[in-house]
Design a protein around this motif. Structure first.
Motif, mmCIF file in Angstrom:
data_model
loop_
_atom_site.group_PDB
_atom_site.id
_atom_site.type_symbol
_atom_site.label_atom_id
_atom_site.label_comp_id
_atom_site.label_asym_id
_atom_site.label_seq_id
_atom_site.Cartn_x
_atom_site.Cartn_y
_atom_site.Cartn_z
ATOM 1 N N TRP A 149 8.947 6.696 4.086
ATOM 2 C CA TRP A 149 9.584 7.888 3.538
ATOM 3 C C TRP A 149 8.550 8.790 2.863
ATOM 4 O O TRP A 149 7.737 8.334 2.060
ATOM 5 N N PRO A 150 8.600 10.107 3.169
ATOM 6 C CA PRO A 150 7.668 11.044 2.524
ATOM 7 C C PRO A 150 8.258 11.637 1.248
ATOM 8 O O PRO A 150 9.476 11.742 1.088
ATOM 9 N N SER A 151 7.383 12.030 0.355
ATOM 10 C CA SER A 151 7.799 12.787 -0.823
ATOM 11 C C SER A 151 8.045 14.237 -0.431
ATOM 12 O O SER A 151 7.352 14.787 0.431
ATOM 13 N N HIS A 152 9.012 14.846 -1.074
ATOM 14 C CA HIS A 152 9.304 16.257 -0.828
ATOM 15 C C HIS A 152 8.122 17.144 -1.204
ATOM 16 O O HIS A 152 7.987 18.259 -0.690
ATOM 17 N N PRO A 156 3.261 10.145 0.292
ATOM 18 C CA PRO A 156 4.332 9.152 0.400
ATOM 19 C C PRO A 156 5.295 9.210 -0.782
ATOM 20 O O PRO A 156 4.949 9.702 -1.860
ATOM 21 N N ALA A 157 6.492 8.693 -0.567
ATOM 22 C CA ALA A 157 7.521 8.656 -1.616
ATOM 23 C C ALA A 157 7.460 7.367 -2.434
ATOM 24 O O ALA A 157 8.422 7.024 -3.112
ATOM 25 N N TRP A 158 6.341 6.685 -2.347
ATOM 26 C CA TRP A 158 6.179 5.403 -3.054
ATOM 27 C C TRP A 158 4.868 5.382 -3.824
ATOM 28 O O TRP A 158 3.846 5.893 -3.341
ATOM 29 N N THR A 159 4.880 4.769 -5.008
ATOM 30 C CA THR A 159 3.673 4.551 -5.792
ATOM 31 C C THR A 159 3.639 3.088 -6.224
ATOM 32 O O THR A 159 4.653 2.539 -6.672
ATOM 33 N N ARG A 160 2.464 2.495 -6.086
ATOM 34 C CA ARG A 160 2.297 1.092 -6.469
ATOM 35 C C ARG A 160 1.819 0.999 -7.908
ATOM 36 O O ARG A 160 0.997 1.815 -8.356
ATOM 37 N N ILE A 161 2.329 0.020 -8.621
ATOM 38 C CA ILE A 161 1.989 -0.129 -10.037
ATOM 39 C C ILE A 161 1.089 -1.349 -10.241
ATOM 40 O O ILE A 161 0.984 -2.232 -9.390
ATOM 41 N N VAL A 162 0.445 -1.378 -11.383
ATOM 42 C CA VAL A 162 -0.242 -2.562 -11.855
ATOM 43 C C VAL A 162 0.719 -3.315 -12.771
ATOM 44 O O VAL A 162 1.236 -2.740 -13.739
ATOM 45 N N GLU A 163 0.987 -4.558 -12.456
ATOM 46 C CA GLU A 163 1.934 -5.351 -13.237
ATOM 47 C C GLU A 163 1.368 -5.633 -14.631
ATOM 48 O O GLU A 163 0.165 -5.888 -14.795
ATOM 49 N N THR A 164 2.242 -5.561 -15.627
ATOM 50 C CA THR A 164 1.828 -5.862 -17.004
ATOM 51 C C THR A 164 2.544 -7.071 -17.571
ATOM 52 O O THR A 164 2.258 -7.495 -18.696
ATOM 53 N N ALA A 165 3.486 -7.636 -16.814
ATOM 54 C CA ALA A 165 4.236 -8.798 -17.294
ATOM 55 C C ALA A 165 4.396 -9.794 -16.156
ATOM 56 O O ALA A 165 4.300 -9.437 -14.976
ATOM 57 N N GLY A 166 4.659 -11.053 -16.502
ATOM 58 C CA GLY A 166 4.871 -12.065 -15.482
ATOM 59 C C GLY A 166 3.572 -12.691 -15.002
ATOM 60 O O GLY A 166 2.475 -12.359 -15.488
ATOM 61 N N SER A 226 19.057 -1.095 1.587
ATOM 62 C CA SER A 226 19.109 -2.424 2.190
ATOM 63 C C SER A 226 17.875 -2.639 3.071
ATOM 64 O O SER A 226 17.412 -1.723 3.757
ATOM 65 N N LEU A 227 17.365 -3.850 3.027
ATOM 66 C CA LEU A 227 16.148 -4.185 3.769
ATOM 67 C C LEU A 227 16.469 -4.612 5.197
ATOM 68 O O LEU A 227 17.491 -5.258 5.442
ATOM 69 N N PRO A 228 15.607 -4.316 6.183
ATOM 70 C CA PRO A 228 14.423 -3.451 6.018
ATOM 71 C C PRO A 228 14.831 -1.994 5.902
ATOM 72 O O PRO A 228 15.809 -1.563 6.514
ATOM 73 N N LEU A 229 14.088 -1.236 5.096
ATOM 74 C CA LEU A 229 14.417 0.171 4.897
ATOM 75 C C LEU A 229 14.245 0.942 6.204
ATOM 76 O O LEU A 229 13.252 0.770 6.913
ATOM 77 N N ARG A 230 15.227 1.790 6.500
ATOM 78 C CA ARG A 230 15.192 2.537 7.762
ATOM 79 C C ARG A 230 14.135 3.631 7.737
ATOM 80 O O ARG A 230 13.847 4.199 6.686
ATOM 81 N N SER A 231 13.607 3.935 8.896
ATOM 82 C CA SER A 231 12.607 4.987 9.004
ATOM 83 C C SER A 231 13.231 6.342 8.694
ATOM 84 O O SER A 231 14.390 6.611 9.003
ATOM 85 N N LYS A 232 12.448 7.193 8.054
ATOM 86 C CA LYS A 232 12.908 8.539 7.706
ATOM 87 C C LYS A 232 11.712 9.478 7.821
ATOM 88 O O LYS A 232 11.054 9.798 6.838
ATOM 89 N N PRO A 233 11.373 9.923 9.035
ATOM 90 C CA PRO A 233 10.117 10.643 9.221
ATOM 91 C C PRO A 233 10.052 12.010 8.567
ATOM 92 O O PRO A 233 9.007 12.425 8.120
ATOM 93 N N LEU A 234 11.162 12.744 8.541
ATOM 94 C CA LEU A 234 11.138 14.095 7.996
ATOM 95 C C LEU A 234 12.310 14.285 7.045
ATOM 96 O O LEU A 234 13.445 13.920 7.358
ATOM 97 N N LEU A 235 12.030 14.877 5.880
ATOM 98 C CA LEU A 235 13.101 15.132 4.920
ATOM 99 C C LEU A 235 14.118 16.114 5.465
ATOM 100 O O LEU A 235 15.275 16.123 5.058
ATOM 101 N N GLU A 236 13.698 16.991 6.388
ATOM 102 C CA GLU A 236 14.595 18.027 6.878
ATOM 103 C C GLU A 236 15.628 17.493 7.866
ATOM 104 O O GLU A 236 16.602 18.160 8.183
#
Length: 556
Positions: A149-152, A156-166, A226-236
């Motif tokens: 999924w792309p960001s408007h 990409p519409a996803w950002t990965r984090i650095v875990e701080t717990a666990g 729901s997994l697996p997430l469906r493809s979404k090539p274009l926001l339009e």
């Protein structure tokens, strides 16, 4: 004493003026418009003849997306004022007979929101993360985002984090969804706490006297995760059956049914209008139904070229949509997200959205605008629109005939689109430049050194120059909005011209007529229309004819 009307249907025919607070009026000289600045201009707004103000976000924010990244939904950004300032503004508006609509941004919070900060400090699978959309990545070590999924705003519409717990603290971990900027994580609207918290927000502002709400990205709240997430090539690309994974899902109307229950707790019920970029007629009706928000923007005229058949066809279709939904139609040409319409109309005929983006990227230098034609068409389009049944949404500065500021220096740009597209898409800063109030004061009377630079040509468009000047765009708006209250007695019209005619002519039930010549040459007045009956014109008046690209209002 308040002059505010208690009519529960006020929104159906209202003229609503959008204020982008940071760019309207600066009361304390820091270069940022604020709520006291809005209050200070209430006499101007009253004289303009509007029925309501729509305030873009004024909440605490890092301004990663111009205030649409909200830290706290029930407070005021200290740079823009206080809750007491908000209350003073509401009182001043109501005393002037003006309603207040505020922006609600429910698809996402900012990454500084207390809930998101709690999610970052918690482990995967925690209740804190359940309020947002956190997922493990794909690939051998989770190094790939969970979907394509792309960001408007680009990327990409996803950002990965650095875990701080666990057990994985200090390591790269899960990804979170943001359909817009990285700083705008999407809420999980399947979570009951998210739904209830927004009910609390609606009540908070309603209890402070707000009359209605504009709902940002109303069509994006509920998603199929729901997994697996469906493809979404274009926001339009939208599926028009309510099963698109990201946008316009049927389940979103369960959310708005709950909102309507909250809004109906008040007497009169609070109004609401959806920003739902949904091109399919039957889909858009759902947002405007009485059991939901009650009204939805249509952006059809905003996206249309200045052409007779297009304008007439769109008006007919949108009026039928409104009748079918039980709502009234909405009309808009400009707002905080698009290039101002005088500039769009000044580009060569046939220009596409890509051409518009290229013009912005060239700092407005190529192609050269036909500014006289752009303003002429904008004025004609405005009078065509203001004569239609329904509510009219106006954007601050359009009453001055402002053009887009296309040549802002790159160093001043703040729109996230500019950065996330690696400086290939200019973004929306050009329509957000602070307003020119006076041609003889520093910063054109806005206040302190403005947060976006104002061009020198603003001097010719300042409110002080146009105030009381016959034929100015400001005086045209004032006259039209004054007459409009008489014209809007019933929500219907009769078309008097042929469908393919270059001169579009319609009559309202009380006898008022609106005539627009979309052609590039003068045309004869329609049979039965006498020049002496013309009370308002977007251009020069001609005996027996209507000028090119001109709209006339004709009294009964």
């Amino acid at each position: 004493m308040s002059r505010i009307s208690s009519d529960p249907t006020w929104w159906r025919q209202a003229a609503v003026y959008q204020i982008y607070p940071r760019s309207f009026a600066d009361s304390d000289g820091d270069g940022i418009g604020d709520l006291p600045g809005v209050t200070s201009r209430m006499a101007y707004l009253s004289a303009l003849g509007i029925d309501a103000i729509w305030l873009s976000p004024f909440y605490p924010s890092a301004l990663a997306d111009g205030g649409y990244d909200v830290d706290d939904y029930r407070n005021v950004d200290p740079r823009l004022g206080t809750l007491a300032d908000f209350d003073d503004m509401v009182t001043a508006a109501h005393t002037a007979g003006i309603k207040i609509i505020v922006d609600v941004v429910p698809n996402h919070s900012s990454n500084r929101h207390e809930w998101f900060q709690a999610a970052l400090a918690s482990a995967p699978g925690s209740p804190e993360r359940a309020r947002y959309h956190f997922f493990d990545g794909l690939g051998e070590n989770g190094e790939l985002p969970p979907s394509d999924w792309p960001s408007h705003f680009g990327g990409p519409a996803w950002t990965r984090i650095v875990e701080t717990a666990g057990p994985n603290a200090g390591s790269l971990g899960q990804w979170y969804l943001h359909l817009f900027a990285t700083e705008q994580p999407d809420f999980n609207w399947d979570h009951p706490e998210v739904r209830e918290d927004f009910h609390t927000t609606l009540r908070f502002w309603s209890d402070r006297g707000v009359d209605g709400f504009r709902i940002d990205v109303a069509h994006a709240l509920v998603k199929d995760m729901s997994l697996p997430l469906r493809s979404k090539p274009l926001l339009e690309i939208l599926v028009d059956d309510g099963t698109d994974p990201i946008f316009d899902r049927d389940e979103v109307h369960e959310v708005f049914a709950g909102w309507r229950s909250v809004l109906n707790e008040y007497d009169p019920p609070k109004a609401a209008v959806a920003e739902a970029w949904v091109p399919f007629t039957e889909r858009r009706l759902k947002y405007a139904q009485p059991s939901g928000l009650g009204q939805a923007f249509n952006f059809d005229l905003l996206q249309a070229p200045f052409a007779a058949v297009k304008f007439r066809t769109i008006a007919q279709r949108c009026l039928l949509e409104a009748e079918a939904s039980g709502a009234s139609s909405t009309w808009v040409f400009s707002n905080h997200d698009v290039v101002r319409h005088p500039s769009r109309y000044a580009l060569p005929d046939g220009s596409t959205h890509a051409d518009l983006e290229a013009w912005l990227l060239a700092d407005g230098a190529s192609p050269e605008l036909d500014s006289a034609r752009g303003l002429r068409r904008a004025r004609a389009a405005t009078l065509f629109m203001l004569g239609l049944p329904g509510s009219a949404y106006l954007y601050q500065g359009e009453e001055l005939g402002l053009f887009e500021v296309a040549d802002l220096p790159a160093s001043s740009l703040q729109d996230p689109t500019w950065f996330r597209t690696l400086n290939t898409v200019k973004g929306r800063d050009g329509c957000r430049v602070p307003l020119p109030w006076s041609d003889s004061e520093d910063n054109f009377g806005f206040g302190g050194g403005p947060w976006l630079p104002q061009p020198d040509w603003f001097a010719d468009f300042a409110a002080s120059v146009q105030d009381g000047t016959a034929g100015s765009t400001l005086e045209m708006y004032r006259s039209a909005l004054k007459i409009r209250r008489e014209l809007q007695s019933e929500e219907s019209l009769e078309w008097l011209s042929e469908p393919a005619a270059a001169v579009v002519h319609y009559r309202r039930p009380n006898g008022w007529e609106v005539i627009t010549n979309f052609g590039d040459a003068p045309a004869e007045l329609p049979f039965g229309v006498d020049h002496s009956q013309v009370v308002l014109s977007s251009g020069e008046l001609h005996v027996g004819s209507i000028g090119a690209e001109t709209t006339l209002w004709v009294a009964p």
